[in-house]
Write a protein that holds these residues in place. Structure first.
Motif, PDB file in Angstrom:
ATOM      1  N   LYS A 270       0.757  -1.388  -0.173  1.00  0.00           N
ATOM      2  CA  LYS A 270      -0.052  -0.099  -0.029  1.00  0.00           C
ATOM      3  C   LYS A 270       0.969   1.216   0.056  1.00  0.00           C
ATOM      4  O   LYS A 270       2.037   1.398   0.298  1.00  0.00           O
ATOM      5  CB  LYS A 270      -0.685   0.068   1.129  1.00  0.00           C
ATOM      6  CG  LYS A 270      -0.122   0.292   2.466  1.00  0.00           C
ATOM      7  CD  LYS A 270      -1.186   0.459   3.598  1.00  0.00           C
ATOM      8  CE  LYS A 270      -1.560   1.864   3.526  1.00  0.00           C
ATOM      9  NZ  LYS A 270      -2.468   2.331   4.675  1.00  0.00           N
ATOM     10  N   VAL A 271       0.156   2.708  -0.325  1.00  0.00           N
ATOM     11  CA  VAL A 271       0.641   3.796  -0.386  1.00  0.00           C
ATOM     12  C   VAL A 271      -0.192   4.532   0.590  1.00  0.00           C
ATOM     13  O   VAL A 271      -1.468   4.301   0.651  1.00  0.00           O
ATOM     14  CB  VAL A 271       0.972   4.370  -1.663  1.00  0.00           C
ATOM     15  CG1 VAL A 271       2.253   3.585  -2.275  1.00  0.00           C
ATOM     16  CG2 VAL A 271      -0.323   4.246  -2.568  1.00  0.00           C
ATOM     17  N   VAL A 272       0.398   5.491   1.292  1.00  0.00           N
ATOM     18  CA  VAL A 272      -0.507   6.842   1.627  1.00  0.00           C
ATOM     19  C   VAL A 272      -0.124   7.834   0.717  1.00  0.00           C
ATOM     20  O   VAL A 272       1.371   8.318   0.625  1.00  0.00           O
ATOM     21  CB  VAL A 272       0.050   6.721   3.199  1.00  0.00           C
ATOM     22  CG1 VAL A 272      -0.983   8.009   4.072  1.00  0.00           C
ATOM     23  CG2 VAL A 272      -0.395   5.557   3.994  1.00  0.00           C
ATOM     24  N   VAL A 273      -0.933   8.653   0.305  1.00  0.00           N
ATOM     25  CA  VAL A 273      -0.925   9.767  -0.975  1.00  0.00           C
ATOM     26  C   VAL A 273      -1.416  11.188  -0.530  1.00  0.00           C
ATOM     27  O   VAL A 273      -2.474  11.076   0.244  1.00  0.00           O
ATOM     28  CB  VAL A 273      -1.466   9.022  -2.039  1.00  0.00           C
ATOM     29  CG1 VAL A 273      -1.236  10.078  -2.997  1.00  0.00           C
ATOM     30  CG2 VAL A 273      -0.775   7.988  -2.340  1.00  0.00           C
ATOM     31  N   GLY A 621      12.079 -10.523  14.882  1.00  0.00           N
ATOM     32  CA  GLY A 621      13.463  -9.787  14.741  1.00  0.00           C
ATOM     33  C   GLY A 621      13.001  -8.368  14.718  1.00  0.00           C
ATOM     34  O   GLY A 621      11.845  -7.791  15.002  1.00  0.00           O
ATOM     35  N   THR A 622      14.192  -7.378  14.665  1.00  0.00           N
ATOM     36  CA  THR A 622      13.897  -5.913  15.114  1.00  0.00           C
ATOM     37  C   THR A 622      13.726  -5.101  13.737  1.00  0.00           C
ATOM     38  O   THR A 622      13.987  -5.752  12.753  1.00  0.00           O
ATOM     39  CB  THR A 622      15.224  -5.320  15.686  1.00  0.00           C
ATOM     40  OG1 THR A 622      16.223  -5.860  15.143  1.00  0.00           O
ATOM     41  CG2 THR A 622      15.107  -5.875  17.185  1.00  0.00           C
ATOM     42  N   GLY A 623      13.622  -4.064  13.543  1.00  0.00           N
ATOM     43  CA  GLY A 623      13.830  -3.224  12.515  1.00  0.00           C
ATOM     44  C   GLY A 623      12.403  -3.190  11.686  1.00  0.00           C
ATOM     45  O   GLY A 623      11.381  -3.535  12.267  1.00  0.00           O
ATOM     46  N   GLY A 624      12.462  -2.616  10.732  1.00  0.00           N
ATOM     47  CA  GLY A 624      11.443  -2.626   9.639  1.00  0.00           C
ATOM     48  C   GLY A 624      11.119  -1.348   9.379  1.00  0.00           C
ATOM     49  O   GLY A 624      11.730  -0.262   9.414  1.00  0.00           O
ATOM     50  N   LEU A 625       9.545  -1.209   8.892  1.00  0.00           N
ATOM     51  CA  LEU A 625       9.192   0.183   8.411  1.00  0.00           C
ATOM     52  C   LEU A 625       9.128   1.262   9.725  1.00  0.00           C
ATOM     53  O   LEU A 625       8.880   0.916  10.596  1.00  0.00           O
ATOM     54  CB  LEU A 625       7.581  -0.141   7.968  1.00  0.00           C
ATOM     55  CG  LEU A 625       7.708  -0.694   6.572  1.00  0.00           C
ATOM     56  CD1 LEU A 625       6.545  -1.297   6.335  1.00  0.00           C
ATOM     57  CD2 LEU A 625       8.252   0.475   5.423  1.00  0.00           C
ATOM     58  N   HIS A 626       9.223   2.492   9.291  1.00  0.00           N
ATOM     59  CA  HIS A 626       9.444   3.462  10.394  1.00  0.00           C
ATOM     60  C   HIS A 626       8.410   4.316   9.782  1.00  0.00           C
ATOM     61  O   HIS A 626       8.832   5.680   9.383  1.00  0.00           O
ATOM     62  CB  HIS A 626      10.746   4.158  10.594  1.00  0.00           C
ATOM     63  CG  HIS A 626      11.752   3.267  11.319  1.00  0.00           C
ATOM     64  ND1 HIS A 626      12.504   4.249  12.138  1.00  0.00           N
ATOM     65  CD2 HIS A 626      11.652   2.265  11.637  1.00  0.00           C
ATOM     66  CE1 HIS A 626      13.088   3.029  13.218  1.00  0.00           C
ATOM     67  NE2 HIS A 626      12.696   1.849  12.830  1.00  0.00           N
ATOM     68  N   SER A 627       7.100   4.247   9.809  1.00  0.00           N
ATOM     69  CA  SER A 627       5.914   4.960   9.564  1.00  0.00           C
ATOM     70  C   SER A 627       4.849   4.863  10.322  1.00  0.00           C
ATOM     71  O   SER A 627       4.448   3.689  10.422  1.00  0.00           O
ATOM     72  CB  SER A 627       5.723   4.917   7.932  1.00  0.00           C
ATOM     73  OG  SER A 627       4.474   5.523   7.866  1.00  0.00           O
ATOM     74  N   ALA A 628       4.184   5.798  10.866  1.00  0.00           N
ATOM     75  CA  ALA A 628       3.044   5.736  11.644  1.00  0.00           C
ATOM     76  C   ALA A 628       1.882   5.941  10.991  1.00  0.00           C
ATOM     77  O   ALA A 628       0.885   6.100  11.616  1.00  0.00           O
ATOM     78  CB  ALA A 628       3.056   6.537  13.000  1.00  0.00           C
ATOM     79  N   GLU A 629       1.851   5.966   9.690  1.00  0.00           N
ATOM     80  CA  GLU A 629       0.588   6.571   8.790  1.00  0.00           C
ATOM     81  C   GLU A 629      -0.091   5.199   8.176  1.00  0.00           C
ATOM     82  O   GLU A 629      -0.943   5.414   7.517  1.00  0.00           O
ATOM     83  CB  GLU A 629       1.295   7.587   7.701  1.00  0.00           C
ATOM     84  CG  GLU A 629       1.506   8.959   8.452  1.00  0.00           C
ATOM     85  CD  GLU A 629       1.554  10.178   7.555  1.00  0.00           C
ATOM     86  OE1 GLU A 629       1.799   9.776   6.440  1.00  0.00           O
ATOM     87  OE2 GLU A 629       1.477  11.002   7.849  1.00  0.00           O
ATOM     88  N   ASN A 630       0.805   4.179   8.089  1.00  0.00           N
ATOM     89  CA  ASN A 630       0.147   3.136   6.952  1.00  0.00           C
ATOM     90  C   ASN A 630      -0.917   2.525   7.438  1.00  0.00           C
ATOM     91  O   ASN A 630      -1.246   2.012   8.124  1.00  0.00           O
ATOM     92  CB  ASN A 630       1.188   2.095   6.952  1.00  0.00           C
ATOM     93  CG  ASN A 630       2.321   2.348   5.974  1.00  0.00           C
ATOM     94  OD1 ASN A 630       2.082   3.109   4.993  1.00  0.00           O
ATOM     95  ND2 ASN A 630       3.747   2.440   6.224  1.00  0.00           N
TER      96      ASN A 630
END
Ligand SMILES: Cc1cc2nc3c(=O)[nH]c(=O)nc-3n(C[C@H](O)[C@H](O)[C@H](O)COP(=O)(O)OP(=O)(O)OC[C@H]3O[C@@H](n4cnc5c(N)ncnc54)[C@H](O)[C@@H]3O)c2cc1C
Ligand code: SF4
Ligand code: SF4
Length: 630
Positions: A270-273, A621-630
């Motif tokens: 997905k995208v947030v646009v 595991g750790t890490g991944g996406l850093h966005s609180a909008e998805n």
């Protein structure tokens, strides 16, 4: 060598001579998604009296309310990926005075449309029946609700409708719920803390072990080694989602209930646009699509306040393409004239991908055992007929918390028997169960083809599950044709061999070259909305992984990988984190991994010991996406 004669890649024992710290709590929780939001919201309200005194006493810390700790793998509790359109029945019941203005990007559902997208460029792989349908639609377009190469359905089927429902960004919703829960002061939520495994004690789950820190990529201790702590608890609540490693380890030990299996999956990309200024789309607009870029791919577009939209596609396991990439298909979907008229001129704010467990009720595991309960999507709550998972997950969490509070109040232990009575019995009489049963066979028709799949969904939805198109589901690896077989009649085997050689020499995966060859046009990258896959990792979602942890994606059987011609794991990897490695065994780069979990079920071969599993291990595991909008 393992018992089956395969050479399995093993990790060094992390227990030899390692002294682990332990901590005793009353309830330990794994994962913070909507399911855990529902659980902790309900639990926290029942742990104290109105005057703040404990309603029940902690056994781990006498005199205090029960000690409840939740560990979330992602670096923030708002880094999930979802739609979200939801009827929000369970959520509204938990928050009768819900004030949407407190949750950024939330809106009431205002207008719903379902549209069938025709193929405007002639590249998609359509059956003769579907091609005929397209020709008929075009021939009679003057008399049909046809616009911009799409047919608007005259009405939204009742089972799909979200009348009176809500639109959320899952990141914003989870952050808001987390703030409410932590504000009670009786629950701790720790993000950035992956759980490695359940602790088994005499056949019961006695807590969890956190992931080791200060290791190399194989989990071997390095300078600064910090063994993962053992968290001992009377109850472990598992809400680790569709591909959660703790739930799966329990399934591997206990098996699934008779007749259940988990063969239906999808990856959602997905995208947030930021919509362009000329956009006329109103907040609360909900649009569902099917038919394009491939007939098997469903799409969604939801409009938030502030001219922001959440849009994406689902690539299901029954789309039997051995190169089923989601990122490029997502871009072709956005470029469809029906959608592009709204998106053109927009700007990418965020991007993400995540797996959905679509087996629903049929994939339901053992919901409780001695010392543990399962909630949310990993417990089989997601409903593929209604296209809904968030409210179902939330409600299973609420039901589990009601049962747990009941046992706490009367001082009964968390045995399998007690949890069956207090939690599972509640679940069996819930709307989640009733609707899950209606949906149980709804997707079976897709094992025969898209048209029979759509007919089956309509039948199941309109008859309350009494009728459906039958089908025989297989584990994804068993369905998957070889690349040569899939492209038979479109690309000659000799040409595929040449494309393979060329891509290997340039270190590229095959899917782009094969899609180009089938007539898919190049994506007109504009650096703003249509960006390269690599740029998406940096721009929208910002993928990061801290050092000092073991790889969470492991190729269990290097010798199977060496002989695997399809290498689906490389083709479909949502973050281009899996690439061609040395000696034909793929390489994994955790700095690019978005933790979508799709590699777990997108492996071309079955696990030698268990045909229902693949040859890839997906660990905590750790890490991944850093966005609180998805
Ligand atoms: C693109 C997309 C669109 C969707 N659209 C909709 C929609 O419109 N409406 C709808 O209702 N549903 C939608 N869904 C489905 C919905 O998002 C899920 O059903 C829902 O999020 C399930 O909630 P959950 O709490 O069970 O699991 P999750 O939301 O997956 O949460 C599980 C959490 O556990 C964490 N976790 C996993 N492993 C560990 C570990 N080892 N240690 C600690 N933490 C761990 C994860 O990081 C995650 O935060 C969509 C899903 C996708 C991917
Ligand atoms: S698809 Fe499976 S077997 Fe093939 S290379 Fe990837 S992990 Fe190995
Ligand atoms: S390696 Fe990471 S990004 Fe790639 S499919 Fe697996 S979980 Fe998704």
């Amino acid at each position: 060598m393992s018992e089956n004669g395969m050479s399995q890649q093993t990790l060094p024992s992390q227990d030899a001579g390692v002294e682990r710290q332990t901590m005793d709590v009353d309830i330990v929780c794994v994962g913070f998604g909507p399911a855990m939001g529902g659980f902790l919201t309900t639990l926290a309200r029942g742990l104290t009296n109105p005057d703040g005194t404990p309603a029940v006493e902690s056994r781990a810390m006498p005199g205090m309310p029960p000690q409840v700790v939740c560990y979330e793998r992602a670096d923030d509790i708002g880094f999930g990926v979802s739609g979200v359109v939801t009827r929000a029945r369970g959520i509204r019941q938990s928050f009768p005075d819900l004030d949407l203005s407190q949750i950024p990007l939330a809106a009431p559902v205002a207008h719903e449309t379902v549209a069938y997208l025709l193929d405007p460029i002639g590249a998609s792989r359509r059956s003769p029946l579907l091609r005929l349908a397209d020709r008929c639609i075009r021939a009679f377009r003057g008399r049909l609700p046809y616009e911009h190469e799409a047919l608007r359905l005259p009405y939204v089927p009742p089972f799909l409708r979200k009348d009176g429902g809500l639109l959320f960004s899952i990141g914003q919703f989870n952050q808001w719920v987390g703030a409410q829960v932590m504000g009670t002061g009786v629950v701790q939520i720790w993000p950035g803390m992956p759980v490695a495994k359940p602790l088994w004690e005499d056949g019961r789950v006695g807590g969890v072990r956190l992931t080791d820190q200060g290791t190399d990529l194989h989990g071997r201790p390095e300078a600064g080694f910090l063994p993962g702590m053992d968290i001992r608890a009377a109850l472990t609540v598992i809400g680790d989602g569709p591909v959660g490693p703790i739930g799966r380890q329990i399934d591997e030990k206990l098996g699934l209930p008779e007749g259940h299996h988990r063969r239906e999956w999808a990856v959602g990309a997905k995208v947030v646009v930021d919509l362009p200024e000329h956009s006329t789309l109103e907040p609360g607009t909900v649009l569902h699509t099917f038919g394009y870029p491939e007939p098997e791919i469903f799409g969604f577009l939801y409009v938030y306040p502030g001219r922001i939209a959440s849009a994406g596609i689902f690539v299901p396991s029954w789309f039997d393409s051995p190169v089923r990439t989601s990122y490029r298909y997502l871009q072709h979907w956005m470029l469809h004239p029906y959608l592009w008229r709204h998106l053109s001129g927009g700007r990418l704010r965020s991007w993400g991908a995540k797996t959905l467990q679509e087996s629903g009720k049929r994939g339901e595991p053992h919901l409780a055992g001695n010392g543990f309960v399962r909630i949310g999507e990993g417990s089989g709550s997601t409903n593929v007929l209604t296209g809904s998972g968030v409210d179902e997950a939330w409600t299973t969490g609420v039901l589990a918390a009601q049962g747990v509070l009941e046992l706490l109040r009367v001082g009964q232990p968390f045995t399998k028997e007690n949890l069956e009575r207090a939690y599972i019995a509640r679940r069996r009489v819930s709307w989640v169960e009733a609707e899950g049963r209606v949906a149980e066979k709804a997707r079976d028709g897709f094992t025969r083809g898209v048209v029979s799949g759509l007919v089956g969904m309509a039948l199941a939805g309109l008859t309350q599950g009494r009728a459906a198109v039958p089908g025989k589901s297989l584990p994804p690896a068993k369905r998957l044709p070889a690349i040569e077989e899939y492209y038979a009649g479109r690309i000659a085997p000799e040409e595929i061999a040449r494309i393979r050689q060329d891509c290997a020499a340039r270190g590229l995966s095959l899917h782009n070259a094969l899609m180009d060859r089938c007539g898919w046009p190049a994506i007109p990258h504009d650096g703003q909305l249509l960006v390269s896959h690599q740029d998406a990792l940096l721009m929208g979602g910002k993928v990061q992984a801290p050092p000092g942890y073991a790889d969470h994606v492991v190729f269990l059987y290097p010798n199977l990988c060496e002989t695997c011609g399809t290498k689906l794991c490389i083709e479909m990897c949502s973050g281009q984190a899996i690439t061609a490695g040395d000696k034909a065994v793929p390489a994994f780069d955790r700095d690019k991994c978005v933790h979508c979990g799709a590699c777990l079920w997108n492996c071309a071969v079955s696990h030698p010991d268990d045909p229902e599993r693949s040859a890839i291990e997906f660990r905590g595991g750790t890490g991944g996406l850093h966005s609180a909008e998805n």
